[in-house]
Enzyme design. Structure first.
Site, PDB file in Angstrom:
ATOM      1  N   TYR A   1       0.831  -1.209   0.000  1.00 18.11           N
ATOM      2  CA  TYR A   1       0.000   0.000   0.000  1.00 18.11           C
ATOM      3  C   TYR A   1       0.868   1.264   0.000  1.00 18.11           C
ATOM      4  O   TYR A   1       0.635   2.210  -0.751  1.00 18.11           O
ATOM      5  CB  TYR A   1      -0.890  -0.073   1.236  1.00 18.11           C
TER       6      TYR A   1
ATOM      7  N   LYS B   1       0.943   4.026  -2.909  1.00 16.14           N
ATOM      8  CA  LYS B   1       0.518   5.384  -2.564  1.00 16.14           C
ATOM      9  C   LYS B   1       1.624   6.399  -2.844  1.00 16.14           C
ATOM     10  O   LYS B   1       1.341   7.548  -3.190  1.00 16.14           O
ATOM     11  CB  LYS B   1       0.088   5.438  -1.087  1.00 16.14           C
TER      12      LYS B   1
END
Ligand code: NAI
Length: 301
Positions: A166, A170
């Site tokens: 993640y 991101k």
């Protein structure tokens, strides 16, 4: 204070069936935007699909007297991205605003991070931003106007245990924003990044219940609406938001040390001796693009 109004504007919000995306979409519609409600409707970790997620929000907007259409495509495919943008063009003629918001989580410590979970997260967050933003950007370029939001996370900017997939995805979208800031400038396309913390199904098991209750997505939506307004002149900024707190985060560069005339190669021991200077963040500088940064060592050329 000039009023922020989206009459005549067309907005796409990905992952608008719940959480932050739903909140953004409702507020855009209340302020006059025509909105495409995209949502695949899968689970928190990206399994399955359900048209009800997007349909319910469209219905809610229509009941309030707003204009919205649903779209059920997966942001992680080129075809899905194209369909999402085509939905806006077919229904409303153009795209003015794109909020890249769709997201899922598949946390695990890095040594247990299987390829499938890495790819799923990079797929939705980073590839998804590419797949939807590219056709939208092309439309915005033609119209000479655009506002794009990337939704990043403190997990990427600052680090968070168990979120290597993640965090990587991101941070990828912040790099994309850095480039779109430059490539969109001539066409009045502004790309900005939000770093939210808010109550949603992604955070319900990680935040203490009393804090969870206070972290209303509406705090984030006000920021998104400003960044997507005609009034917003900034591009390429990253803003933290939670509760009533708003602040800028940026990649800054310290003053560093010059250890050579540009020809003599410093020994590793010289790096060691000057380490405190090299890592110092005193009086840091912000560079608007990589060529500006090159100016820092340009005197050694
Ligand atoms: P949420 O789970 O409530 O909403 C995400 C929505 O995206 C869901 O409705 C889901 O069905 C949809 N979605 C997921 N994969 C999709 C796909 N492939 N195509 C289309 N739609 C898809 O979560 P939340 O918290 O509202 O998250 C919104 C965004 O904010 C995400 O990108 C998340 O990573 C980011 N974020 C959220 C934070 C928070 O504190 N809630 C913190 C930092 C970032």
């Amino acid at each position: 204070m000039s009023k922020i109004d989206f009459t005549g504007r067309v907005a796409i919000v990905t992952g608008a069936g719940a959480g932050l995306g739903k909140c953004h979409a409702l507020e855009f519609a209340k302020r006059g935007a025509k909105v495409v409600i995209n949502d695949l409707g899968g689970t928190r970790n990206g399994v399955g699909s359900d048209n009800a997620a997007a349909n319910k929000v469209v219905e809610e907007i229509r009941v309030l007297g707003g204009e919205a259409v649903p779209n059920y495509d997966n942001v992680a495919t080129v075809e899905g991205g194209r369909n999402i943008v085509q939905t806006a063009v077919d229904a409303f003629g153009k795209v003015d605003i794109l909020v890249n918001n769709a997201g899922i989580l598949r946390d695990s410590a890095f040594h247990k991070m299987e390829e499938e979970n890495w790819d799923a997260i990079v797929g939705v967050h980073l590839r998804g931003a590419y797949c939807v933003t590219r056709p939208a950007f092309i439309n915005m370029r033609e119209n000479g106007y655009g506002r794009i939001i990337m939704t990043t996370s403190g997990a990427g900017l600052f680090g968070n245990f168990g979120q290597s997939n993640y965090a990587s995805a991101k941070m990828g979208v912040t790099g994309l924003a850095n480039v779109l800031k430059l490539e969109g400038a001539k066409y009045n396309i502004k790309t900005n990044v939000i770093i939210p913390v808010a109550a949603s199904r992604l955070t319900e098991d990680v935040l203490p219940p009393d804090l969870f209750a206070k972290l209303k997505p509406d705090f984030i939506t006000s920021l998104v609406l400003y960044l997507c307004s005609e009034q917003c002149k900034d591009s390429g900024v990253m803003i933290n938001a939670a509760l009533g707190y708003y602040s800028r985060s940026a990649i800054m560069t310290g003053p560093g040390a010059i250890l050579s005339d540009g020809e003599r190669i410093p020994a590793p021991e010289e790096i060691m001796e000057n380490w405190d200077k090299i890592v110092s963040l005193e009086s840091p500088k912000y560079f608007d693009q990589v060529m500006t940064m090159f100016g820092e060592f340009g005197s050694l050329l």
